[in-house]
Design a protein around this motif. Structure first.
Motif, short mmCIF file in Angstrom:
data_model
loop_
_atom_site.label_atom_id
_atom_site.label_comp_id
_atom_site.label_asym_id
_atom_site.label_seq_id
_atom_site.Cartn_x
_atom_site.Cartn_y
_atom_site.Cartn_z
N TYR A 254 0.86 -1.18 0.00
CA TYR A 254 0.00 0.00 0.00
C TYR A 254 0.90 1.24 0.00
O TYR A 254 1.66 1.45 0.94
CB TYR A 254 -0.89 0.02 1.24
N THR A 255 0.82 2.02 -1.07
CA THR A 255 1.64 3.23 -1.14
C THR A 255 0.75 4.43 -1.38
O THR A 255 -0.16 4.39 -2.22
CB THR A 255 2.69 3.13 -2.26
N THR A 256 1.04 5.50 -0.66
CA THR A 256 0.31 6.76 -0.83
C THR A 256 1.32 7.86 -1.06
O THR A 256 2.30 7.98 -0.32
CB THR A 256 -0.51 7.09 0.44
N MET A 268 5.60 6.46 -7.54
CA MET A 268 5.55 5.17 -6.85
C MET A 268 5.81 4.08 -7.88
O MET A 268 5.14 4.02 -8.92
CB MET A 268 4.19 4.98 -6.19
N CYS A 270 6.32 -0.04 -8.26
CA CYS A 270 6.16 -1.34 -7.57
C CYS A 270 6.28 -2.49 -8.57
O CYS A 270 5.57 -2.52 -9.58
CB CYS A 270 4.80 -1.39 -6.87
N ASN A 282 -1.19 -4.84 -4.96
CA ASN A 282 -0.61 -3.50 -4.89
C ASN A 282 -1.75 -2.49 -4.93
O ASN A 282 -2.58 -2.52 -5.83
CB ASN A 282 0.36 -3.25 -6.04
N PRO A 284 -2.14 1.50 -4.88
CA PRO A 284 -1.57 2.85 -4.84
C PRO A 284 -2.66 3.89 -4.58
O PRO A 284 -3.78 3.77 -5.07
CB PRO A 284 -1.01 3.02 -6.25
N HIS A 297 2.44 6.80 -10.89
CA HIS A 297 2.53 5.46 -10.32
C HIS A 297 2.69 4.43 -11.44
O HIS A 297 2.06 4.55 -12.49
CB HIS A 297 1.27 5.14 -9.52
N ALA A 299 3.07 -0.03 -11.78
CA ALA A 299 3.13 -1.32 -11.09
C ALA A 299 3.19 -2.44 -12.11
O ALA A 299 2.56 -2.36 -13.16
CB ALA A 299 1.92 -1.50 -10.18
#
Length: 332
Positions: A254-256, A268, A270, A282, A284, A297, A299
């Motif tokens: 979990y990315t913020t 971000m 990933c 994942n 975001p 972002h 991923a």
């Protein structure tokens, strides 16, 4: 041993005449070596260092401009690390945290105060070679002063069983023009249960880079929660996550990233590799509160690159070996 090591004492080792201390010191150094550390460095006067086993402060060495105060607690240690303003530390500060027993609890409360214009690197090795029923809890507070640079690299080694929980929580503040790089790596031995919480506030012209690498197998559980708030003009932030899971392991990332000021730029990144019955997620979250900020972002979740796999297998490796080499390259 006194629970508080006075900051004015420069000592490579504490309580050298105690045989029990000597045994514990040698055992933790051996484990430190397994985790990829170089034990000789911990005995070098030119390198600031601290060796902590369970709730025992086994060794502290100071260099000019770096102060380490460590207080023993019931289940761990409270460490305050201060780098004086303007100090350029020649060698990374070496930190060794660990537990040799098979079970127990280690709580590390750490505070990092990096003075204005200072520049310092930290190399931390956390080693739990015999873990069967262990919990390692880390609560860190980091303050990077104006124009200061802090690079922190933490590597873990957990042994083959996976009977360990690692629960690190970090709150960081990067002042104007400051720079914080933090890397967490757990790619040797079993993960067990890993839950990372990292929150960072970045002011004008500040930079933060967060890198996380983990390799889960069997029933390992990996969870990463990162929040980067770019609050000042021109603040920049990057989160980079590289995780591989196989067997029945799980990974949740979990990315913020928040762009809260003009010229703030966040990204971000990933990548997760999944093998066997493993599951990777994942999630975001992008928040932009200023129309001159930009947050992006990317991923990629799935199997290894088929062309890389074919190339390696053409050189005589079986599929399992080839996949492992690709994963190790990703986590390098």
């Amino acid at each position: 041993m006194s629970s508080h090591h006075p900051s004015h004492v420069k000592s490579s080792v504490l309580q050298q005449r105690d045989p029990a201390w000597a045994r514990e010191f040698e055992a933790i150094l051996k484990a430190y070596e397994q985790a990829g550390g170089k034990p000789d460095v911990l005995r070098t006067p030119r390198v600031a260092s601290a060796v902590i086993s369970g709730n025992h402060v086994l060794a502290v060495n100071l260099v000019e401009g770096v102060d380490i105060e460590a207080e023993e607690l019931e289940n761990g240690v409270h460490a305050c690390i201060t780098v004086a303003p303007g100090t350029k530390v020649d060698y990374p500060v070496h930190l060794c945290f660990g537990m040799v027993p098979t079970e127990g609890l280690q709580e590390i409360i750490s505070e990092f105060e990096i003075g204005e214009g200072a520049e310092v690197g930290f190399l931390a090795h956390c080693t739990f070679p015999n873990a069967e029923n262990l919990k390692h809890v880390m609560d860190a507070r980091i303050h990077v002063g104006p124009g200061a640079t802090m690079r922190y690299s933490e590597g873990h080694y957990h042994g083959p069983v996976g009977g360990i929980e690692v629960l690190p929580t970090t709150h960081a503040q990067v002042d104007e023009g400051g720079w914080l790089e933090s890397e967490f790596s757990l790619v040797h031995g079993r993960v067990g249960r890993l839950e990372i919480q990292f929150e960072v506030e970045v002011t004008a012209g500040g930079v933060v880079e967060l890198v996380t690498k983990a390799y889960g197998s069997a029933e390992d559980e990996i969870e990463v929660n990162e929040v980067v708030r770019l609050n000042g003009e021109g603040a920049r932030g990057l989160t980079k996550t590289r995780v591989a899971v196989r067997d029945q392991a799980t990974s949740e990332i979990y990315t913020t990233a928040e762009g809260n000021a003009p010229g703030a730029v966040g990204h971000m990144d990933c990548t997760e590799i999944v093998r066997g019955e493993a599951v990777a997620r994942n999630v975001p979250i992008v928040v932009v509160r200023d129309d001159r900020a930009r947050v992006t972002h990317e991923a990629a979740i799935g199997s290894v690159n088929s062309k890389e796999l074919e190339t390696l297998m053409a050189r005589g490796l079986d599929e399992e070996e080839a996949v492992d080499i690709i994963v190790r390259g990703l986590l390098g």
